[in-house]
Design a protein around this motif. Structure first.
Motif, PDB file in Angstrom:
ATOM      1  N   TYR A  67       0.839  -1.199   0.000  1.00 42.80           N
ATOM      2  CA  TYR A  67       0.000   0.000   0.000  1.00 42.80           C
ATOM      3  C   TYR A  67       0.877   1.253   0.000  1.00 42.80           C
ATOM      4  O   TYR A  67       1.946   1.266   0.626  1.00 42.80           O
ATOM      5  N   CYS A  68       0.426   2.286  -0.699  1.00 43.60           N
ATOM      6  CA  CYS A  68       1.107   3.585  -0.643  1.00 43.60           C
ATOM      7  C   CYS A  68       0.075   4.681  -0.836  1.00 43.60           C
ATOM      8  O   CYS A  68      -1.058   4.430  -1.261  1.00 43.60           O
ATOM      9  N   THR A  87       3.809  -0.923   3.835  1.00 50.46           N
ATOM     10  CA  THR A  87       3.025   0.293   3.623  1.00 50.46           C
ATOM     11  C   THR A  87       3.983   1.474   3.594  1.00 50.46           C
ATOM     12  O   THR A  87       4.788   1.643   4.512  1.00 50.46           O
ATOM     13  N   ILE A  88       3.894   2.289   2.546  1.00 48.95           N
ATOM     14  CA  ILE A  88       4.703   3.505   2.427  1.00 48.95           C
ATOM     15  C   ILE A  88       3.761   4.690   2.268  1.00 48.95           C
ATOM     16  O   ILE A  88       3.060   4.803   1.256  1.00 48.95           O
ATOM     17  N   LEU A  89       3.727   5.548   3.278  1.00 56.56           N
ATOM     18  CA  LEU A  89       2.958   6.794   3.187  1.00 56.56           C
ATOM     19  C   LEU A  89       3.909   7.856   2.657  1.00 56.56           C
ATOM     20  O   LEU A  89       4.669   8.482   3.393  1.00 56.56           O
ATOM     21  N   VAL A 106       6.136  -3.866   7.479  1.00 54.82           N
ATOM     22  CA  VAL A 106       6.903  -2.643   7.742  1.00 54.82           C
ATOM     23  C   VAL A 106       6.087  -1.430   7.321  1.00 54.82           C
ATOM     24  O   VAL A 106       5.393  -1.445   6.306  1.00 54.82           O
ATOM     25  N   LEU A 107       6.171  -0.362   8.128  1.00 56.14           N
ATOM     26  CA  LEU A 107       5.542   0.920   7.822  1.00 56.14           C
ATOM     27  C   LEU A 107       6.623   1.977   7.663  1.00 56.14           C
ATOM     28  O   LEU A 107       7.445   2.178   8.572  1.00 56.14           O
ATOM     29  N   ILE A 108       6.617   2.649   6.514  1.00 53.68           N
ATOM     30  CA  ILE A 108       7.495   3.795   6.248  1.00 53.68           C
ATOM     31  C   ILE A 108       6.578   4.986   6.059  1.00 53.68           C
ATOM     32  O   ILE A 108       5.833   5.064   5.078  1.00 53.68           O
ATOM     33  N   SER A 109       6.595   5.928   7.006  1.00 50.79           N
ATOM     34  CA  SER A 109       5.608   7.011   6.994  1.00 50.79           C
ATOM     35  C   SER A 109       6.271   8.383   7.018  1.00 50.79           C
ATOM     36  O   SER A 109       6.884   8.758   8.015  1.00 50.79           O
ATOM     37  N   THR A 110       6.114   9.114   5.932  1.00 47.29           N
ATOM     38  CA  THR A 110       6.583  10.501   5.898  1.00 47.29           C
ATOM     39  C   THR A 110       5.537  11.461   6.444  1.00 47.29           C
ATOM     40  O   THR A 110       5.828  12.621   6.704  1.00 47.29           O
TER      41      THR A 110
END
Length: 197
Positions: A67-68, A87-89, A106-110
């Motif tokens: 998901y992004c 998930t990449i926000l 894994v969550l990568i959230s900007t």
């Protein structure tokens, strides 16, 4: 000439997420993720749905589900592998270096929000994330806005990365802290393991 909400978002400025251009871009990304996530496992073309979103220089492999928010802010600088449920926000740029490995969930959230209720209802903002070459990120890791993870480092499973991590270290925990440097003994251990394969 005034900046668009998209330009403000990428620049790390406060922006209005319900802007029509941003809503349309999110809808495009959600549709691409849907088609990728629902493709048959033997469909060799399924990665094309993500490749149409990402900024890529080489090949990559992502396991479903993925998901992004937008996809256009995801910059892959080399080969990249992600296990299930990444998930990449990507409201701000997410730059991922060569030979990066990412574990499951894994969550990568900007993305982030103001603390004030009134401001939080009006706008949000984002800060870029950089993952340098040869990084390994364990399962269930969360990487928060504005973080850089240095070349060759390993992030232990379950960590919450709230600040920059230097190159060549093992870092673990919540909040994630440097445990030790990766050294010659680690290389020797790898060579010892390979002799048994």
């Amino acid at each position: 000439m005034s900046m668009s909400q998209r330009e403000k978002m990428i620049a790390g400025m406060p922006y209005e997420p319900w802007d029509d251009e941003l809503k349309a871009a999110r809808a495009k990304a959600k549709l691409a993720c849907y088609h990728f996530n629902h493709a048959r496992p033997d469909d060799d073309s399924r990665l094309t749905h993500l490749a149409a979103l990402f900024q890529t220089e080489q090949g990559f492999y992502v396991e479903p589900n993925f998901y992004c928010d937008y996809g256009f802010n995801i910059h892959l600088k080399g080969f990249f592998y992600a296990n299930h449920h990444l998930t990449i926000l990507d409201c701000a740029p997410v730059t991922i270096g060569d030979e990066v490995l990412i574990g499951p969930h894994v969550l990568i959230s900007t993305a982030t929000h103001p603390l004030s209720v009134q401001d939080r209802q009006a706008y949000e903002y984002a800060a870029p994330i950089t993952i340098e070459d040869h990084v390994w990120i364990g399962g269930q890791v969360t990487i928060l806005p504005g973080v850089t993870i240095g070349r060759g480092s390993v992030i232990g499973a379950g960590s919450v990365v709230t600040r920059d991590i230097p190159a060549g270290v093992v870092a673990v925990g919540n909040p994630c802290r440097v445990l030790r440097e990766i050294n010659d003994d680690d290389v020797a251990e790898k060579q010892k393991q390979l002799t048994f394969i």
